[in-house]
Design an enzyme around this catalytic site. Structure first.
Site, mmCIF file in Angstrom:
data_model
loop_
_atom_site.group_PDB
_atom_site.id
_atom_site.type_symbol
_atom_site.label_atom_id
_atom_site.label_comp_id
_atom_site.label_asym_id
_atom_site.label_seq_id
_atom_site.Cartn_x
_atom_site.Cartn_y
_atom_site.Cartn_z
ATOM 1 N N HIS A 189 0.870 -1.178 0.000
ATOM 2 C CA HIS A 189 0.000 0.000 0.000
ATOM 3 C C HIS A 189 0.907 1.229 0.000
ATOM 4 O O HIS A 189 1.266 1.734 1.062
ATOM 5 C CB HIS A 189 -0.908 -0.009 1.228
ATOM 6 N N GLU A 222 -2.504 -1.760 -3.367
ATOM 7 C CA GLU A 222 -3.734 -1.144 -2.888
ATOM 8 C C GLU A 222 -3.493 0.321 -2.569
ATOM 9 O O GLU A 222 -2.382 0.725 -2.226
ATOM 10 C CB GLU A 222 -4.281 -1.884 -1.663
ATOM 11 N N HIS A 268 -7.788 -7.202 6.731
ATOM 12 C CA HIS A 268 -7.641 -6.277 7.855
ATOM 13 C C HIS A 268 -7.856 -7.019 9.174
ATOM 14 O O HIS A 268 -8.931 -7.557 9.429
ATOM 15 C CB HIS A 268 -8.593 -5.086 7.784
#
Length: 251
Positions: free
Chosen positions: A44, A76, A200
Site C-alpha cells: 500500500h 492497494e 484487515h
C-alpha cells in the site's frame, strides 16, 4: 480452490524506515514468504511513503517475475493520478482501490458506492484496459444494494473490510454477529458474479471461521498480525500457519 494468501509487507517496510538502513529487507522477507508458499505480495504505497516506498515497487515486481512467476502482486491505495501511474508502471496482477484519506493511519472503511460509483467506474475502466484485475474495498454490513452498485463499476472483486471482525477478538458473541454480516455481504457479491477477497486484522484464529462462512473466498491479504507472528515463529513458519488456516495443504 483454497483461499489464496497474499502477504502484506507494509509493516516490514515501516520497521525498516525507522532507520536509514536497508533492513529488515522488504525484498528479502517477501522472498521468504513466497518461498514458503504465499500466493502473492501486497503493498500500500501511501503518498508520504511512510512504509512502502515507491522505489520498492519495481524491486518486488522483479522478484515475482524472476523467481515466482505464478505469484501475484497486489497494489492497494486511493486512486490519485500518482497512484494510478505507479500501478500502470508496476503492472500488478491486481489493484485494490481503497477510500483512504492520505492522513489515515490505516484503512478503516469501505467505499460509499452510491456516492462514488461514477468515479470508480472511470478508474476501474482505465486499470482493466491495461489488463489489471480490480478489487474494491467494501464494508461488510450486509448492504445488498451496495454490492449491486459495486458490480456496476465494472470491478472484478470486492475486498471485505474485516477490521470490525478482527477487533472483536475478546468478544466471541459480537464477532459472530459481524461474521454473519460479512457473510451476507459476500453472498450478495458472489451471487452477482463478483469475486470476494478479505483483509484487515485477520489472524490464524479468526481466519478459519471466516473461510468456513465464506468458502468461496478468493484471497486474503494479511500484514500486521502476520508480521507480528513472524517475530515469534519466523516468516516462513508463519506463512505456513496462515496457509493452513486458509485451508491449503502444507507439507
Amino acid at each position: 480452490m483454497p483461499t489464496a494468501l497474499s502477504v502484506n509487507v507494509n509493516a516490514i517496510a515501516f520497521l525498516r524506515n525507522r532507520r536509514d538502513l536497508p533492513w529488515p529487507s522488504v525484498e528479502g522477507l517477501g522472498r521468504v514468504a513466497l518461498e514458503a508458499g504465499a500466493q502473492g505480495l501486497t503493498v500500500h504505497p501511501r503518498p508520504d511513503q511512510r512504509h512502502i516506498r515507491f522505489s520498492d515497487l519495481p524491486v518486488l515486481r522483479k522478484l515475482i517475475d524472476a523467481e515466482y512467476p505464478n505469484a501475484e502482486f497486489n497494489i492497494e491505495g486511493f486512486p490519485t493520478r500518482q497512484f494510478l501511474d505507479l500501478c500502470l508502471e508496476s503492472r500488478p496482477e491486481q489493484v485494490t482501490l481503497v477510500p483512504d484519506d492520505p492522513s489515515q493511519a490505516t484503512s478503516d472503511h469501505g467505499w460509499d458506492f452510491r456516492r462514488h460509483q461514477e468515479f470508480l467506474a472511470e478508474v476501474v475502466r482505465e486499470l482493466k484496459d491495461s489488463g489489471i484485475r480490480v478489487s474494491l474495498f467494501a464494508d461488510g454490513n450486509g448492504d445488498v444494494d451496495a454490492m449491486k452498485l459495486a458490480k456496476k463499476t465494472g470491478a472484478d472483486r470486492i475486498e471485505l473490510y474485516t477490521g470490525p471482525y478482527g477487533g472483536r477478538y475478546g468478544d466471541p458473541g459480537s464477532a459472530a454477529k459481524i461474521l454473519d454480516l460479512l457473510g451476507a455481504t459476500a453472498d450478495s457479491a458472489h451471487a452477482l458474479g463478483l469475486g470476494v477477497n478479505a483483509g484487515h486484522d485477520l489472524t490464524v484464529s479468526n481466519l478459519s471461521p471466516l473461510i468456513s462462512r465464506i468458502p468461496y473466498l478468493d484471497e486474503v491479504s494479511i500484514g500486521h498480525e502476520l508480521t507480528a507472528d513472524a517475530l515469534v515463529h519466523g516468516m516462513a513458519e508463519t506463512v505456513r500457519r496462515f496457509r493452513r488456516a486458509c485451508g491449503q495443504k502444507v507439507a
